[in-house]
Structure formats: C-alpha cells, structure tokens
Motif scaffolding. Structure first.
Motif, PDB file in Angstrom:
ATOM      1  N   GLU A 140       0.669  -0.710   0.461  1.00 38.10           N
ATOM      2  CA  GLU A 140       0.092  -0.521   0.216  1.00 38.10           C
ATOM      3  C   GLU A 140       0.851   1.100   0.510  1.00 38.10           C
ATOM      4  OE1 GLU A 140      -3.268   0.391   2.344  1.00 38.10           O
ATOM      5  OE2 GLU A 140      -3.169  -1.855   2.655  1.00 38.10           O
ATOM      6  N   GLN A 141       2.185   1.086  -0.144  1.00 35.04           N
ATOM      7  CA  GLN A 141       2.927   2.425   0.057  1.00 35.04           C
ATOM      8  C   GLN A 141       4.373   1.943   0.369  1.00 35.04           C
ATOM      9  OE1 GLN A 141       2.855   5.366   3.823  1.00 35.04           O
ATOM     10  NE2 GLN A 141       3.205   7.090   2.269  1.00 35.04           N
ATOM     11  N   TYR A 142       4.975   2.464  -0.234  1.00 35.32           N
ATOM     12  CA  TYR A 142       6.436   2.186  -0.809  1.00 35.32           C
ATOM     13  C   TYR A 142       7.785   2.904  -0.704  1.00 35.32           C
ATOM     14  CZ  TYR A 142       4.822  -1.893  -3.070  1.00 35.32           C
ATOM     15  OH  TYR A 142       4.148  -2.697  -3.565  1.00 35.32           O
ATOM     16  N   SER A 143       9.288   2.622  -0.322  1.00 34.95           N
ATOM     17  CA  SER A 143       9.577   3.782   0.476  1.00 34.95           C
ATOM     18  C   SER A 143      10.906   3.462  -0.118  1.00 34.95           C
ATOM     19  CB  SER A 143      10.143   3.304   2.285  1.00 34.95           C
ATOM     20  OG  SER A 143       8.184   4.006   2.240  1.00 34.95           O
ATOM     21  N   ILE A 144      11.880   4.298   0.349  1.00 34.94           N
ATOM     22  CA  ILE A 144      13.365   4.248  -0.927  1.00 34.94           C
ATOM     23  C   ILE A 144      14.406   4.732   0.725  1.00 34.94           C
ATOM     24  CG2 ILE A 144      15.306   5.051  -2.254  1.00 34.94           C
ATOM     25  CD1 ILE A 144      13.360   4.859  -4.034  1.00 34.94           C
ATOM     26  N   VAL A 145      14.739   3.756   1.231  1.00 35.36           N
ATOM     27  CA  VAL A 145      16.155   3.515   2.061  1.00 35.36           C
ATOM     28  C   VAL A 145      17.293   3.621   2.074  1.00 35.36           C
ATOM     29  CG1 VAL A 145      13.718   3.196   3.923  1.00 35.36           C
ATOM     30  CG2 VAL A 145      15.646   1.382   2.893  1.00 35.36           C
ATOM     31  N   SER A 146      18.631   3.945   2.915  1.00 33.10           N
ATOM     32  CA  SER A 146      19.816   3.504   2.887  1.00 33.10           C
ATOM     33  C   SER A 146      20.691   3.830   4.168  1.00 33.10           C
ATOM     34  CB  SER A 146      20.378   4.917   1.388  1.00 33.10           C
ATOM     35  OG  SER A 146      21.688   4.953   1.291  1.00 33.10           O
ATOM     36  N   THR A 147      21.173   3.558   3.958  1.00 35.85           N
ATOM     37  CA  THR A 147      22.440   4.115   5.378  1.00 35.85           C
ATOM     38  C   THR A 147      23.411   4.892   5.132  1.00 35.85           C
ATOM     39  OG1 THR A 147      24.245   2.365   4.259  1.00 35.85           O
ATOM     40  CG2 THR A 147      22.347   1.852   6.192  1.00 35.85           C
ATOM     41  N   SER A 148      23.503   5.201   3.870  1.00 39.52           N
ATOM     42  CA  SER A 148      24.804   6.563   3.651  1.00 39.52           C
ATOM     43  C   SER A 148      24.208   7.229   2.645  1.00 39.52           C
ATOM     44  CB  SER A 148      25.717   5.209   2.808  1.00 39.52           C
ATOM     45  OG  SER A 148      25.236   4.676   1.743  1.00 39.52           O
ATOM     46  N   ALA A 149      23.564   7.061   1.655  1.00 34.53           N
ATOM     47  CA  ALA A 149      22.461   7.841   0.519  1.00 34.53           C
ATOM     48  C   ALA A 149      22.160   8.993   0.879  1.00 34.53           C
ATOM     49  CB  ALA A 149      22.145   7.270  -0.903  1.00 34.53           C
ATOM     50  N   ALA A 150      21.464  10.195   1.186  1.00 38.14           N
ATOM     51  CA  ALA A 150      21.741  11.445   1.569  1.00 38.14           C
ATOM     52  C   ALA A 150      19.897  12.042   1.172  1.00 38.14           C
ATOM     53  CB  ALA A 150      22.197  12.519   1.629  1.00 38.14           C
ATOM     54  N   SER A 151      19.727  11.453  -0.023  1.00 42.72           N
ATOM     55  CA  SER A 151      18.596  11.761  -1.105  1.00 42.72           C
ATOM     56  C   SER A 151      18.365  10.974  -2.313  1.00 42.72           C
ATOM     57  CB  SER A 151      18.540  13.024  -1.341  1.00 42.72           C
ATOM     58  OG  SER A 151      19.550  12.916  -2.444  1.00 42.72           O
ATOM     59  N   LEU A 152      16.840  10.632  -2.544  1.00 45.29           N
ATOM     60  CA  LEU A 152      16.408   9.898  -3.606  1.00 45.29           C
ATOM     61  C   LEU A 152      17.647  10.702  -4.890  1.00 45.29           C
ATOM     62  CD1 LEU A 152      14.474   8.167  -5.451  1.00 45.29           C
ATOM     63  CD2 LEU A 152      13.135   9.982  -5.861  1.00 45.29           C
ATOM     64  N   ALA A 153      17.787  11.741  -4.943  1.00 45.94           N
ATOM     65  CA  ALA A 153      18.640  11.335  -6.012  1.00 45.94           C
ATOM     66  C   ALA A 153      19.862  10.832  -6.008  1.00 45.94           C
ATOM     67  CB  ALA A 153      19.211  12.958  -6.216  1.00 45.94           C
ATOM     68  N   ASP A 154      20.331  11.190  -4.752  1.00 40.36           N
ATOM     69  CA  ASP A 154      21.895   9.893  -4.608  1.00 40.36           C
ATOM     70  C   ASP A 154      21.639   8.724  -4.527  1.00 40.36           C
ATOM     71  OD1 ASP A 154      23.499  12.562  -3.120  1.00 40.36           O
ATOM     72  OD2 ASP A 154      22.883  11.969  -0.734  1.00 40.36           O
ATOM     73  N   CYS A 155      20.451   8.081  -4.865  1.00 43.06           N
ATOM     74  CA  CYS A 155      20.878   6.714  -5.327  1.00 43.06           C
ATOM     75  C   CYS A 155      21.115   6.479  -6.706  1.00 43.06           C
ATOM     76  CB  CYS A 155      19.073   5.985  -4.707  1.00 43.06           C
ATOM     77  SG  CYS A 155      19.340   6.071  -2.916  1.00 43.06           S
ATOM     78  N   LYS A 156      20.188   7.848  -7.417  1.00 41.03           N
ATOM     79  CA  LYS A 156      20.237   7.729  -8.785  1.00 41.03           C
ATOM     80  C   LYS A 156      21.202   6.712  -9.896  1.00 41.03           C
ATOM     81  CE  LYS A 156      15.801  10.512  -9.754  1.00 41.03           C
ATOM     82  NZ  LYS A 156      14.886  10.242 -10.534  1.00 41.03           N
ATOM     83  N   GLY A 157      21.941   6.029 -10.006  1.00 43.76           N
ATOM     84  CA  GLY A 157      23.336   5.859 -10.273  1.00 43.76           C
ATOM     85  C   GLY A 157      23.687   4.400  -9.727  1.00 43.76           C
ATOM     86  N   LYS A 158      23.507   3.834  -8.573  1.00 40.67           N
ATOM     87  CA  LYS A 158      23.936   3.545  -7.755  1.00 40.67           C
ATOM     88  C   LYS A 158      22.983   2.092  -7.838  1.00 40.67           C
ATOM     89  CE  LYS A 158      26.755   6.957  -5.255  1.00 40.67           C
ATOM     90  NZ  LYS A 158      25.514   8.170  -6.018  1.00 40.67           N
ATOM     91  N   SER A 159      23.501   1.398  -6.993  1.00 43.66           N
ATOM     92  CA  SER A 159      22.668  -0.171  -6.308  1.00 43.66           C
ATOM     93  C   SER A 159      21.885   0.145  -5.683  1.00 43.66           C
ATOM     94  CB  SER A 159      23.752  -0.882  -6.520  1.00 43.66           C
ATOM     95  OG  SER A 159      24.393  -0.452  -4.649  1.00 43.66           O
ATOM     96  N   LEU A 160      20.485  -0.193  -6.664  1.00 39.94           N
ATOM     97  CA  LEU A 160      18.863  -1.066  -5.977  1.00 39.94           C
ATOM     98  C   LEU A 160      18.921  -1.761  -5.243  1.00 39.94           C
ATOM     99  CD1 LEU A 160      16.254   1.198  -4.608  1.00 39.94           C
ATOM    100  CD2 LEU A 160      15.055   0.937  -6.914  1.00 39.94           C
ATOM    101  N   GLY A 161      18.955  -2.289  -3.992  1.00 43.81           N
ATOM    102  CA  GLY A 161      18.479  -3.823  -3.642  1.00 43.81           C
ATOM    103  C   GLY A 161      16.861  -3.781  -3.858  1.00 43.81           C
ATOM    104  N   THR A 162      16.069  -4.795  -4.221  1.00 41.08           N
ATOM    105  CA  THR A 162      14.510  -4.838  -3.722  1.00 41.08           C
ATOM    106  C   THR A 162      14.229  -6.224  -4.554  1.00 41.08           C
ATOM    107  OG1 THR A 162      12.515  -3.441  -4.594  1.00 41.08           O
ATOM    108  CG2 THR A 162      14.238  -4.119  -6.781  1.00 41.08           C
ATOM    109  N   ASP A 163      13.041  -6.389  -3.970  1.00 46.31           N
ATOM    110  CA  ASP A 163      12.606  -7.967  -4.364  1.00 46.31           C
ATOM    111  C   ASP A 163      11.131  -6.976  -4.970  1.00 46.31           C
ATOM    112  OD1 ASP A 163      11.577  -7.073  -1.404  1.00 46.31           O
ATOM    113  OD2 ASP A 163       9.737  -7.960  -1.998  1.00 46.31           O
ATOM    114  N   HIS A 164      10.832  -6.687  -5.691  1.00 44.70           N
ATOM    115  CA  HIS A 164       9.653  -6.216  -5.954  1.00 44.70           C
ATOM    116  C   HIS A 164      10.168  -5.388  -7.748  1.00 44.70           C
ATOM    117  CE1 HIS A 164       7.534  -5.336  -2.869  1.00 44.70           C
ATOM    118  NE2 HIS A 164       8.612  -4.935  -1.861  1.00 44.70           N
ATOM    119  N   GLY A 165      11.890  -5.264  -8.243  1.00 45.84           N
ATOM    120  CA  GLY A 165      12.191  -5.192  -9.707  1.00 45.84           C
ATOM    121  C   GLY A 165      11.736  -5.839 -10.565  1.00 45.84           C
ATOM    122  N   ASP A 166      10.756  -7.311  -9.895  1.00 43.30           N
ATOM    123  CA  ASP A 166      10.010  -8.154 -11.657  1.00 43.30           C
ATOM    124  C   ASP A 166       8.786  -7.514 -11.813  1.00 43.30           C
ATOM    125  OD1 ASP A 166       8.846  -8.006  -8.799  1.00 43.30           O
ATOM    126  OD2 ASP A 166       8.059 -10.633  -9.222  1.00 43.30           O
TER     127      ASP A 166
END
Length: 294
Positions: A140-166
């Motif tokens: 019902e709601q999704y989130s992007i989380v990280s221990t090192s990135a400061a924002s969503l923009a910081d995540c782009k171009g980098k590794s994104l782990g998920t079991d929803h990518g199918d």
C-alpha cells in the motif's frame, strides 16, 4: 433414446444372423448401447465446475504450501456463507503460477495484490467487487531507504536492492509517481523481503526499495536504526477482490455484500493464517486512479 437404439440394433442383428441373441451376448450388447447412449448425453458437472477462488499475494513472507490448509478452511466457510454446493481455493505467491492456474481452474473470484490486478485486469476482464486489508500492510506504500545516501537523487545511478523489481511497469507507472524509473538505478534483485533490508543495512546495496510491511519490520531487524527513509510513495489502494467472467451475475451480486462476513466467526482464524484482516465490498472507483496510471 436408449430404447430406440436398442430396438434398432435388435432389428439389425435379426436381419444379419437370422436367430435370436443369446442372453450373455444380449447383456453385453445392451451394456455397449448404454455406454454409447450416455456418451451422447450432456456431461455431468465435474468437481472443478464449482466456485474456484484464487488468492494471489505477492512479495509476502511464507510459502503457498503452508498457507493452503488455511485457504481450504476459509473457502469452506465462504461456501457455507453463500450457499455454494462446491468451492475450492488456491493460494499463490507468484504471478506465473497463478496465470497457469487461472487457465485450468477458470475461477469465479480472486483476491489479488494490486500489481497483479493491474496486470491481469484487461486480459481476464476482471470486475472489482471488493478490497482486502492484509496483516502488516504490504503493497500500500513504498519507500526508498539507505544507510549512506542523503536523498533520492543520491541513489540514482547506484545500486538499488529490491524484491519488487520483477514488475517494472507497476513500479515505474504507479509506485514512483514519476519521481523515478527503475532504469535510473543499478537494480539488484534481492529476491526475498528480509534479504532486501539486510542488504541495505550491510551496505551491500546503496539504497533499497521496500514496501510498507518491510518498513514496519525494519525496527525489529538488527541494525535497522541505521536506515534512513529518503522517499515515500503516495498511499495506494489495498489488495483487490475481483470477479472473473465465469462468475454468474446473480452469484457475484449476492457475494459482494457478504464479503465483510468472511473474516468473522469460523473464518477469522483462517483469514489470519493467510494474512487477511478484513474483506469489504468496493467498486472500481476505489482503483480508478491507479488503473489510469497503469
């Protein structure tokens, strides 16, 4: 029809042999005629001709096999509540196996994860008749989380782990709200919900895309306090209760108002075991927004 076939056969036998049939031969011949006549009659309803119900809950915890016992109990309760003489249910956790079952079982109803509903809606002419609230959320709601990135923009171009990518179409068109596409990241398929969270905590992936059930479990996971929530989706509708075209109009009309009774009384424990809290009647209006996005 059987008598007619019998006398016609007697006439033929009399003309060809010129003598009456012996009792043993007559009995064998009559049995053959009965089998032939029955083969021409309309087939009786088979066991699979009852009310079949599909439960497709993707990305949950647990196996379909462990849930099936409780699905059987739940469907039996639903059958009694609605006066169905025969009913059967099948629990699936992945879309591929569910699609195969739909072809063979021709179900009347389904309880589907939102992404699966959107994918199957047009091909199977699904009609929304209700919604399903599930234990611990999930989808019902999704989130992007990280221990090192400061924002969503910081995540782009980098590794994104998920079991929803199918289900990239669902994520890109419905979940992201145009904030990102999965193609913006180096997607790592973590396969299991718990593995996604642990990979993010361990730094094996820079960021992770998780659903609300996974987010709720973060606090219970060692090191979970290190994860920061960088982005969240809008709240999405819950799992969908649908009718397939094989469900007669009168049957579905009677079933929808009874949905709120399913997880009460004898059905309460079975609902809990398969991850359902409550079923409620609903129309397609509750899902119009996500249908248009998809």
């Amino acid at each position: 029809m059987i008598r007619c076939a019998y006398f016609q056969a007697r006439a033929v036998q009399g003309r060809t042999s010129g003598r009456p049939m012996k009792p043993l031969k007559l009995a064998s011949f009559t049995s053959a005629l009965l089998l032939s006549a029955l083969a021409l009659m309309p087939a009786a309803a088979e066991a699979g001709d009852g009310v079949n119900i599909l439960i497709l809950k993707e990305h949950g915890v647990g196996s379909a096999a462990s849930a099936q016992e409780y699905v059987d109990k739940l469907v039996n309760t639903v059958a009694v509540q609605n006066g169905w003489t025969a009913a059967a249910g099948k629990y699936h956790t992945d879309r591929t196996s569910a699609k195969a079952w739909i072809k063979t079982a021709d179900p009347h109803y389904g309880i589907l994860s939102l992404g699966a509903f959107l994918d199957l809606r047009s091909a199977h002419k699904l009609e929304v008749i209700g919604s399903a609230q599930v234990v611990g959320g999930g989808g019902e709601q999704y989130s992007i989380v990280s221990t090192s990135a400061a924002s969503l923009a910081d995540c782009k171009g980098k590794s994104l782990g998920t079991d929803h990518g199918d289900d990239a179409r669902f994520i890109d068109k419905v979940v992201s709200g145009s904030d990102f596409d999965l193609a913006d990241f180096q997607v790592v398929d973590t396969k299991r919900p718990v593995k996604t969270i642990k990979s993010a905590i361990a730094g094996e992936v820079v960021c992770a895309l998780i659903d609300d059930a996974q987010l709720a479990s973060v606090a219970k996971t060692e090191g979970g306090d290190k994860l920061k929530t960088l982005w969240q989706s809008s709240k999405l509708p819950p799992m969908v209760v649908v009718a397939f075209p094989s469900a007669p109009a009168a049957e579905r009309k009677a079933f929808s108002p009874n949905l709120d009774k399913v997880c009460t009384g004898n059905g309460a424990s079975a609902c809990k075991e398969v991850g359902l809290v409550k079923l409620s009647a609903a129309t397609s209006q509750a899902y119009d927004a996500v249908i248009k996005l998809y």
